[in-house]
Design a protein around this motif. Structure first.
Motif, PDB file in Angstrom:
ATOM      1  N   PHE A 196      -0.417  -9.021   8.306  1.00  0.00           N
ATOM      2  CA  PHE A 196       0.662  -8.035   8.152  1.00  0.00           C
ATOM      3  C   PHE A 196       1.728  -8.539   7.187  1.00  0.00           C
ATOM      4  O   PHE A 196       2.219  -7.787   6.353  1.00  0.00           O
ATOM      5  N   GLN A 234      -0.444  -6.853   4.043  1.00  0.00           N
ATOM      6  CA  GLN A 234      -0.168  -5.424   4.184  1.00  0.00           C
ATOM      7  C   GLN A 234       1.252  -5.040   3.773  1.00  0.00           C
ATOM      8  O   GLN A 234       1.437  -4.157   2.937  1.00  0.00           O
ATOM      9  N   THR A 291      -1.503   3.731   6.960  1.00  0.00           N
ATOM     10  CA  THR A 291      -0.626   4.067   8.082  1.00  0.00           C
ATOM     11  C   THR A 291      -1.306   4.854   9.197  1.00  0.00           C
ATOM     12  O   THR A 291      -0.879   4.779  10.345  1.00  0.00           O
ATOM     13  N   ALA A 312      -3.542   0.325   9.909  1.00  0.00           N
ATOM     14  CA  ALA A 312      -2.447  -0.292  10.669  1.00  0.00           C
ATOM     15  C   ALA A 312      -2.555  -0.049  12.173  1.00  0.00           C
ATOM     16  O   ALA A 312      -2.407  -1.003  12.956  1.00  0.00           O
ATOM     17  N   GLN A 347       6.689   0.217  15.636  1.00  0.00           N
ATOM     18  CA  GLN A 347       5.575   0.600  14.761  1.00  0.00           C
ATOM     19  C   GLN A 347       5.049   1.987  15.124  1.00  0.00           C
ATOM     20  O   GLN A 347       4.637   2.740  14.245  1.00  0.00           O
TER      21      GLN A 347
END
Length: 194
Positions: A60, A64, A80, A84, A147
């Protein structure tokens, strides 16, 4: 051979089969009734889940997040909406599994209370355990809830979404920072590094 690698399940199964063959050749299974074997096995599970947890944390933070501004807007939903959320699923459960296996391992080795109270001679592992507990708390109670908002799993307005994304990123960076001394402390205990 190609069929094995086209399925993650078959790949993992093949890895387990190779492990079993190695254990049979080495005569390891004959020791399964011994307490020492089970503590070793728990350590292996702890390391295995820890690699997944910290590996995803570093993915991450090193891959990412820095790559997202370079991705064209029309391609971002692939990250997304698909990548993720899946990565965060494995990330949070690997964090929990790492903590649980670590606590079980410390109990099996008889130093759980001493490490958590930072008593001698378990200072290093104790500090590492506390850092890991803080990090796991952050995963479940700060990163994941934020998140969900940032990725649109939980619907919020644009301002709340931006704030949630920032909080998740900052907390993830905080965990990345803590992962460095945490990993050092974990290794230092058995190798006289502290």
């Amino acid at each position: 051979m190609g069929a094995i690698f086209q399925s993650l399940g078959r790949t993992i199964s093949a890895g387990v089969v190779i492990l079993i063959v190695i254990a049979l050749v080495a005569g390891t299974f004959g020791k399964m009734g011994e307490y020492a074997w089970w503590t070793f096995f728990m350590r292996w599970l702890h390391v295995l889940t820890g690699i997944m947890w910290i590996g995803l944390l570093w993915y991450f933070n090193f891959v990412q997040t820095p790559s997202m501004p370079k991705i064209p807007d029309e391609q971002k939903p692939a990250i997304t909406k698909v990548i993720a959320p899946e990565a965060l699923f494995w990330f949070r459960w690997a964090a929990l599994a790492t903590v649980v296996t670590g606590l079980i391992l410390a109990h099996m080795n008889g130093y759980l209370g001493k490490a958590l109270s930072l008593s001698a001679p378990f200072h290093a592992i104790g500090v590492g355990m506390w850092l890991a507990l803080v990090m796991a708390f952050n995963v479940w109670f700060i990163i994941w809830p934020n998140q969900k908002k940032a990725l649109g799993i939980v619907q919020v307005d644009a301002d709340a979404k931006a704030k949630a994304a920032r909080m998740a990123m900052l907390t993830s960076r905080f965990n990345t920072m803590l992962s460095i001394p945490m990993l050092y402390c974990m290794v230092a205990q058995q190798n006289s590094g502290l």
